[in-house]
Design a protein around this motif. Structure first.
Motif, PDB file in Angstrom:
ATOM      1  N   ILE A  25      50.395  64.513  25.165  1.00  0.00           N
ATOM      2  CA  ILE A  25      49.273  63.918  24.440  1.00  0.00           C
ATOM      3  C   ILE A  25      49.467  64.155  22.943  1.00  0.00           C
ATOM      4  CG2 ILE A  25      46.763  63.939  24.174  1.00  0.00           C
ATOM      5  CD1 ILE A  25      46.670  65.118  27.069  1.00  0.00           C
ATOM      6  N   PRO A  26      49.661  63.100  22.146  1.00  0.00           N
ATOM      7  CA  PRO A  26      49.964  63.297  20.719  1.00  0.00           C
ATOM      8  C   PRO A  26      48.922  64.108  19.971  1.00  0.00           C
ATOM      9  CG  PRO A  26      50.404  61.030  21.368  1.00  0.00           C
ATOM     10  CD  PRO A  26      49.714  61.678  22.525  1.00  0.00           C
ATOM     11  N   GLU A  27      47.630  63.879  20.254  1.00  0.00           N
ATOM     12  CA  GLU A  27      46.579  64.623  19.565  1.00  0.00           C
ATOM     13  C   GLU A  27      46.647  66.111  19.895  1.00  0.00           C
ATOM     14  OE1 GLU A  27      45.648  60.411  19.908  1.00  0.00           O
ATOM     15  OE2 GLU A  27      46.133  61.931  21.418  1.00  0.00           O
ATOM     16  N   ALA A  28      46.961  66.412  21.142  1.00  0.00           N
ATOM     17  CA  ALA A  28      47.097  67.823  21.527  1.00  0.00           C
ATOM     18  C   ALA A  28      48.319  68.444  20.865  1.00  0.00           C
ATOM     19  CB  ALA A  28      47.195  67.936  23.046  1.00  0.00           C
ATOM     20  N   LEU A  29      49.408  67.676  20.769  1.00  0.00           N
ATOM     21  CA  LEU A  29      50.606  68.172  20.093  1.00  0.00           C
ATOM     22  C   LEU A  29      50.293  68.471  18.633  1.00  0.00           C
ATOM     23  CD1 LEU A  29      53.653  68.725  19.906  1.00  0.00           C
ATOM     24  CD2 LEU A  29      53.995  66.263  19.567  1.00  0.00           C
ATOM     25  N   SER A  30      49.597  67.565  17.964  1.00  0.00           N
ATOM     26  CA  SER A  30      49.233  67.783  16.569  1.00  0.00           C
ATOM     27  C   SER A  30      48.378  69.031  16.409  1.00  0.00           C
ATOM     28  CB  SER A  30      48.488  66.555  16.032  1.00  0.00           C
ATOM     29  OG  SER A  30      48.143  66.732  14.685  1.00  0.00           O
ATOM     30  N   ALA A  31      47.435  69.220  17.332  1.00  0.00           N
ATOM     31  CA  ALA A  31      46.552  70.387  17.249  1.00  0.00           C
ATOM     32  C   ALA A  31      47.321  71.686  17.455  1.00  0.00           C
ATOM     33  CB  ALA A  31      45.436  70.252  18.282  1.00  0.00           C
ATOM     34  N   VAL A  32      48.244  71.699  18.397  1.00  0.00           N
ATOM     35  CA  VAL A  32      49.041  72.901  18.648  1.00  0.00           C
ATOM     36  C   VAL A  32      49.915  73.231  17.446  1.00  0.00           C
ATOM     37  CG1 VAL A  32      50.924  73.857  20.037  1.00  0.00           C
ATOM     38  CG2 VAL A  32      48.991  72.742  21.154  1.00  0.00           C
ATOM     39  N   LEU A  33      50.565  72.218  16.873  1.00  0.00           N
ATOM     40  CA  LEU A  33      51.414  72.455  15.704  1.00  0.00           C
ATOM     41  C   LEU A  33      50.593  72.984  14.531  1.00  0.00           C
ATOM     42  CD1 LEU A  33      53.760  69.314  15.797  1.00  0.00           C
ATOM     43  CD2 LEU A  33      54.242  71.626  16.622  1.00  0.00           C
ATOM     44  N   ALA A  34      49.407  72.423  14.326  1.00  0.00           N
ATOM     45  CA  ALA A  34      48.559  72.882  13.224  1.00  0.00           C
ATOM     46  C   ALA A  34      48.093  74.316  13.461  1.00  0.00           C
ATOM     47  CB  ALA A  34      47.361  71.946  13.081  1.00  0.00           C
ATOM     48  N   ARG A  35      47.734  74.630  14.703  1.00  0.00           N
ATOM     49  CA  ARG A  35      47.287  76.002  15.005  1.00  0.00           C
ATOM     50  C   ARG A  35      48.403  77.008  14.784  1.00  0.00           C
ATOM     51  NH1 ARG A  35      48.103  78.913  19.416  1.00  0.00           N
ATOM     52  NH2 ARG A  35      48.640  77.109  20.726  1.00  0.00           N
ATOM     53  N   LEU A  36      49.592  76.674  15.238  1.00  0.00           N
ATOM     54  CA  LEU A  36      50.713  77.592  15.072  1.00  0.00           C
ATOM     55  C   LEU A  36      51.027  77.826  13.590  1.00  0.00           C
ATOM     56  CD1 LEU A  36      53.043  76.293  17.908  1.00  0.00           C
ATOM     57  CD2 LEU A  36      51.802  78.456  17.891  1.00  0.00           C
ATOM     58  N   ARG A  37      50.966  76.758  12.823  1.00  0.00           N
ATOM     59  CA  ARG A  37      51.238  76.901  11.394  1.00  0.00           C
ATOM     60  C   ARG A  37      50.163  77.775  10.737  1.00  0.00           C
ATOM     61  NH1 ARG A  37      54.753  74.589   8.165  1.00  0.00           N
ATOM     62  NH2 ARG A  37      55.395  73.149   9.810  1.00  0.00           N
ATOM     63  N   ALA A  38      48.918  77.590  11.134  1.00  0.00           N
ATOM     64  CA  ALA A  38      47.842  78.409  10.575  1.00  0.00           C
ATOM     65  C   ALA A  38      47.999  79.876  10.947  1.00  0.00           C
ATOM     66  CB  ALA A  38      46.490  77.886  11.071  1.00  0.00           C
ATOM     67  N   GLU A  39      48.617  80.135  12.080  1.00  0.00           N
ATOM     68  CA  GLU A  39      48.856  81.506  12.521  1.00  0.00           C
ATOM     69  C   GLU A  39      50.120  82.101  11.915  1.00  0.00           C
ATOM     70  OE1 GLU A  39      49.061  81.182  16.731  1.00  0.00           O
ATOM     71  OE2 GLU A  39      46.895  80.844  17.002  1.00  0.00           O
ATOM     72  N   GLY A  40      50.816  81.322  11.075  1.00  0.00           N
ATOM     73  CA  GLY A  40      52.055  81.805  10.498  1.00  0.00           C
ATOM     74  C   GLY A  40      53.229  81.740  11.458  1.00  0.00           C
ATOM     75  N   ARG A  41      53.134  80.867  12.447  1.00  0.00           N
ATOM     76  CA  ARG A  41      54.168  80.734  13.483  1.00  0.00           C
ATOM     77  C   ARG A  41      54.710  79.314  13.495  1.00  0.00           C
ATOM     78  NH1 ARG A  41      51.427  81.951  18.894  1.00  0.00           N
ATOM     79  NH2 ARG A  41      53.520  81.432  19.629  1.00  0.00           N
TER      80      ARG A  41
END
Length: 405
Positions: free
Chosen positions: A139-155
């Motif tokens: 799901i593209p929206e879920a992929l975008s959300a996961v990538l954004a969360r990881l970046r916010a976590e410094g990962r």
């Protein structure tokens, strides 16, 4: 390093009384073995001095040209110089992980995902973040959300690993509408896409699905992995990676340090086969054989599965992904299934986070149709009994609660 749940089943599944719906072994019975024998014999007689010598870590030049012709069927325009031949696509996956991953790095994958990819990333001490799928793939929206969360976590993740076409294990295919959106999400996030596509030519109806790599901007956003294991013979261990020049050079260096060079003999055997034989007709024969087995499995599932069991209907590849009724646990149920002389792979092997207990992967590529039907019948009886125990005694006395996907 961790053991593969699929490999652990091989000893049990190999028993003749057990119908194995577990392993994804290609069925080479449709190969013209006399022709293969003639091709390899002539290779030894005419080019034995080259075929049996050391070779290049990048691979035989003529085979790399032939690989470009194969990828063209999926819309990929490639240059032989950007191809690196490997010992199956599994080695290509390992080399990419070796180049990109440091301990503690994060890889994003579909949920579920290829079990040996999980093990490969774990061997390089990477962490895995999953993205959910549905019937149209990730799901593209879920992929975008996961990538954004990881970046916010410094990962910030290094890679997005995907099997977009006839996925292993779920059997689903990323829809045409979602493919450019997935590429765009990853491009905007600066994440390299690792496209693993061993089943792409095994579409049962219509032309092959266009690869992600075919539509990547200048090809810089995607490393594509391919293999002859599913469309020719797995025992030859010939696969490849198509990569941007900078990545390609590192892959060659990594291959040199790992194995010095690929086998010229198996590479030249595959190349000769592609250049002298009607290999597209052979792939058509494979597709027809696997379609018959797929249909046998889907018909048997409809006939024998109890209410509450659901499953995917793949348009190609080797696998059906089944979901059990609430309260049943595929991993806990497996010993009882083996006692009933049928084997499958529990869904837990395809998740890095402990999920998948309500799911199982069913493979239809190897057994003949009558064995598939018998295996599904046996499995249906096991699930029906587990459901009865759940209803009478409660989920704790049955197979245990499902952890969900």
């Amino acid at each position: 390093m961790i053991a593969s749940e699929v490999r652990a089943l091989f000893a049990v599944a190999a028993r003749p009384e057990v119908v194995s719906l577990a392993g994804g072994m290609p069925n080479v019975s449709a190969l013209p073995l006399e022709t293969v024998s003639a091709v390899t014999a002539d290779l030894v007689l005419r080019e034995g001095a080259v075929a049996l010598q050391y070779g290049s870590a990048q691979g035989v030049a003529s085979l790399r040209e032939s690989i470009c012709d194969v990828m063209a069927l999926e819309g990929i325009a490639a240059r032989p110089d950007d191809v690196v031949v490997t010992s199956g696509s599994q080695q290509a996956l390992d080399l990419v992980a070796r180049i990109f991953l440091d301990p503690g790095d994060t890889v994003v994958t579909e949920a579920p995902t290829y079990v040996t990819a999980i093990n490969t990333f774990a061997a390089y001490q990477a962490r895995i973040a999953h993205v959910p799928m549905d019937g149209e793939g990730v799901i593209p929206e879920a992929l975008s959300a996961v990538l954004a969360r990881l970046r916010a976590e410094g990962r910030a993740p290094k890679l997005f690993y995907t099997v977009p076409t006839f996925q292993n294990p779920a059997g689903v295919t990323l829809s045409a509408a979602r493919r450019p959106r997935v590429l765009d999400v990853c491009r905007r996030a600066g994440v390299l896409v690792l496209e693993d596509n061993p089943y792409g030519l095994l579409r049962y109806d219509g032309e092959p699905v266009r690869a992600l790599r075919a539509d990547a901007a200048r090809g810089h956003d995607v490393v594509y992995l391919g293999s002859f294991s599913k469309t020719f013979a797995p025992g030859l261990r010939v696969g490849w990676a198509l990569a941007p020049a900078a990545v390609r050079d590192k892959l060659v260096l990594a291959a040199e340090s790992a194995i010095l060079s690929q086998s010229p003999f198996t590479q030249l055997a595959v190349d000769r086969y592609l250049r002298t034989q009607p290999w597209q007709d052979q792939i058509k024969a494979f597709r027809e054989m696997y379609r018959e087995r797929r249909d046998a499995m889907l018909d048997a599932l409809a006939a024998y599965m109890p209410l509450g069991v659901t499953w995917t209907a793949p348009a190609g590849g080797f696998f059906v992904w089944a979901t059990l009724p609430e309260g049943l646990d595929a991993k806990a149920m497996l010993p009882r299934a083996v006692a009933a002389r049928v084997a499958y792979v529990p869904g837990t092997g395809f998740f890095a986070d402990g999920g998948g207990r309500a799911h199982m992967r069913l493979s239809f590529c190897y057994p003949p149709p009558e064995r598939i039907r018998e295996g599904v019948r046996r499995l249906g009886d096991v699930i029906a009994e587990e459901t009865r125990l759940r209803d009478v005694c409660g989920a704790a006395a049955g197979a245990g609660r499902s952890a969900g996907p």
